[in-house]
Structures are given as structure tokens and as C-alpha cells.
Design an enzyme around this catalytic site. Sequence first.
Site, PDB file in Angstrom:
ATOM      1  N   HIS A   1      -2.592   7.130   7.334  1.00  0.00           N
ATOM      2  CA  HIS A   1      -1.600   8.034   6.724  1.00  0.00           C
ATOM      3  C   HIS A   1      -2.264   9.334   6.274  1.00  0.00           C
ATOM      4  O   HIS A   1      -1.716  10.424   6.457  1.00  0.00           O
ATOM      5  CB  HIS A   1      -0.955   7.386   5.499  1.00  0.00           C
ATOM      6  CG  HIS A   1       0.253   6.545   5.776  1.00  0.00           C
ATOM      7  ND1 HIS A   1       1.392   7.040   6.383  1.00  0.00           N
ATOM      8  CD2 HIS A   1       0.527   5.242   5.496  1.00  0.00           C
ATOM      9  CE1 HIS A   1       2.317   6.074   6.460  1.00  0.00           C
ATOM     10  NE2 HIS A   1       1.811   4.967   5.938  1.00  0.00           N
TER      11      HIS A   1
ATOM     12  N   GLY B   1       0.845  -1.188   0.000  1.00  0.00           N
ATOM     13  CA  GLY B   1       0.000   0.000   0.000  1.00  0.00           C
ATOM     14  C   GLY B   1       0.876   1.231   0.000  1.00  0.00           C
ATOM     15  O   GLY B   1       2.086   1.137   0.298  1.00  0.00           O
TER      16      GLY B   1
ATOM     17  N   GLN C   1       3.158   9.887   1.836  1.00  0.00           N
ATOM     18  CA  GLN C   1       4.470   9.224   1.821  1.00  0.00           C
ATOM     19  C   GLN C   1       5.340   9.660   0.649  1.00  0.00           C
ATOM     20  O   GLN C   1       6.550   9.460   0.672  1.00  0.00           O
ATOM     21  CB  GLN C   1       4.291   7.698   1.784  1.00  0.00           C
ATOM     22  CG  GLN C   1       3.665   7.152   3.063  1.00  0.00           C
ATOM     23  CD  GLN C   1       3.506   5.656   2.985  1.00  0.00           C
ATOM     24  OE1 GLN C   1       2.530   5.157   2.424  1.00  0.00           O
ATOM     25  NE2 GLN C   1       4.468   4.921   3.529  1.00  0.00           N
TER      26      GLN C   1
ATOM     27  N   HIS D   1      -4.433   1.201   7.592  1.00  0.00           N
ATOM     28  CA  HIS D   1      -3.085   1.796   7.650  1.00  0.00           C
ATOM     29  C   HIS D   1      -2.981   2.975   6.678  1.00  0.00           C
ATOM     30  O   HIS D   1      -2.439   4.033   7.031  1.00  0.00           O
ATOM     31  CB  HIS D   1      -2.070   0.684   7.315  1.00  0.00           C
ATOM     32  CG  HIS D   1      -0.637   1.084   7.244  1.00  0.00           C
ATOM     33  ND1 HIS D   1       0.333   0.577   8.108  1.00  0.00           N
ATOM     34  CD2 HIS D   1       0.035   1.909   6.396  1.00  0.00           C
ATOM     35  CE1 HIS D   1       1.520   1.089   7.792  1.00  0.00           C
ATOM     36  NE2 HIS D   1       1.366   1.896   6.751  1.00  0.00           N
ATOM     37  N   GLU D   2      -3.524   2.802   5.477  1.00  0.00           N
ATOM     38  CA  GLU D   2      -3.432   3.880   4.474  1.00  0.00           C
ATOM     39  C   GLU D   2      -4.330   5.058   4.836  1.00  0.00           C
ATOM     40  O   GLU D   2      -3.937   6.213   4.671  1.00  0.00           O
ATOM     41  CB  GLU D   2      -3.780   3.362   3.068  1.00  0.00           C
ATOM     42  CG  GLU D   2      -2.896   2.238   2.550  1.00  0.00           C
ATOM     43  CD  GLU D   2      -1.414   2.422   2.771  1.00  0.00           C
ATOM     44  OE1 GLU D   2      -0.947   3.575   2.885  1.00  0.00           O
ATOM     45  OE2 GLU D   2      -0.709   1.403   2.856  1.00  0.00           O
TER      46      GLU D   2
ATOM     47  N   CYS E   1       5.953  -0.299   7.498  1.00  0.00           N
ATOM     48  CA  CYS E   1       5.623   0.916   6.752  1.00  0.00           C
ATOM     49  C   CYS E   1       6.840   1.330   5.944  1.00  0.00           C
ATOM     50  O   CYS E   1       7.952   1.354   6.475  1.00  0.00           O
ATOM     51  CB  CYS E   1       5.217   2.031   7.722  1.00  0.00           C
ATOM     52  SG  CYS E   1       4.736   3.557   6.883  1.00  0.00           S
ATOM     53  N   LEU E   2       6.628   1.667   4.687  1.00  0.00           N
ATOM     54  CA  LEU E   2       7.739   2.083   3.831  1.00  0.00           C
ATOM     55  C   LEU E   2       8.390   3.362   4.348  1.00  0.00           C
ATOM     56  O   LEU E   2       9.539   3.644   4.015  1.00  0.00           O
ATOM     57  CB  LEU E   2       7.243   2.290   2.396  1.00  0.00           C
ATOM     58  CG  LEU E   2       6.750   1.018   1.681  1.00  0.00           C
ATOM     59  CD1 LEU E   2       6.114   1.373   0.344  1.00  0.00           C
ATOM     60  CD2 LEU E   2       7.888   0.023   1.497  1.00  0.00           C
TER      61      LEU E   2
END
Length: 150
Positions: free
Chosen positions: A134, A46, A51, A130-131, A88-89
Amino acid sequence: MAVLDIHLLGSPVLRERATEIAVVDDALRAFIDDMFETMNVACGVGLAANQVGSTQRVAIIDAEGQTFAMINPRIVSATGKESKEEGCLSIPQQYAEVERPALVRVKYLDYNGNVSELQADGLLSHCVQHEIDHLNGVLFVDYLSSLKRN
Ligand code: GNR
Ligand code: NI
């Protein structure tokens, strides 16, 4: 198409609330295409606009065989509780169990600007939540005790 830079923990844009998108146009779709390329290069499941340094309210998902963009997503129902390991990236090499509602229904505009609704469980449910976090400036580490976070 372009691979975008991923902002890491500490970058202020990760703490901003992304703003609603008024029109789904070709410029937005080109940005979403770049997000997909970026997520694929980074091997994520995702990615949210924050991000990659944007505060447009859009995130993408590629989990459990489902690949899609969510524009202006909102959770319309959430039930149960389930703990899953998340990463998480924007927080490389850090993983932790996060407890979230197990089953969610989410409404959003898709890549073509059509109203869509999805029911998600398992990993897909955690990814969707999670997204959306963000897009609200929230990171998974915010759910951890200070001991685990350190
Ligand atoms: O790659 C990712 N893995 C992941 C695992 C469990 C729950 C959520 C995620 S999303 C994450 C990519 C990312 O940082 N998306 O914002
Ligand atoms: Ni993330």
C-alpha cells in the site's frame, strides 16, 4: 480520536508512493491512534496511511496477536513462497489467493520512534507485505491475472 474515511479502489491516493517520515512526534502518534480506531471499527487486520488519504509512510498491523505500527518499514529479507487468501478494506468483498514470500524480516521505526525488527511468517507475513505494498501504491489485485481480477 477519530474514525477516518477509508478510500476505495479508484481513489488516486491508493496509487501514490507514501513518503518517508522524518520525525516521530505526537502529531504522528495521534494520527496512528486514529488509524487504529479506524481499523478496529472496520475489523481489519492491517491498515496503511494511503487508505485513509495520507501519504505518510506508516502502516499498522493487528494480526496473530501482534499489534504494532510500522513507520518507514522496509523488508530486509524474504524467503520461500506461500499462497494465502487476502482481502482489503479498500476493495470490499473481494478476496483472492495471493502468492508471496512466506517469511520476511522487516525493519521499521515503532510508535515511539525506536528502531525495530520483526520476523513474520504465516498471515502476519502476508499482512506486513500487503501494508508495505500500500505504501508503494500497490494493491493485492495487481498480482492477479486479468481474468481473476475481473
Ligand atoms: O483486513 C485485511 N485482511 C487481510 C487478509 C490477508 C492479508 C492481508 C490483509 S490486510 C486487510 C486490511 C487492509 O486492507 N489492509 O491494508
Ligand atoms: Ni489493504
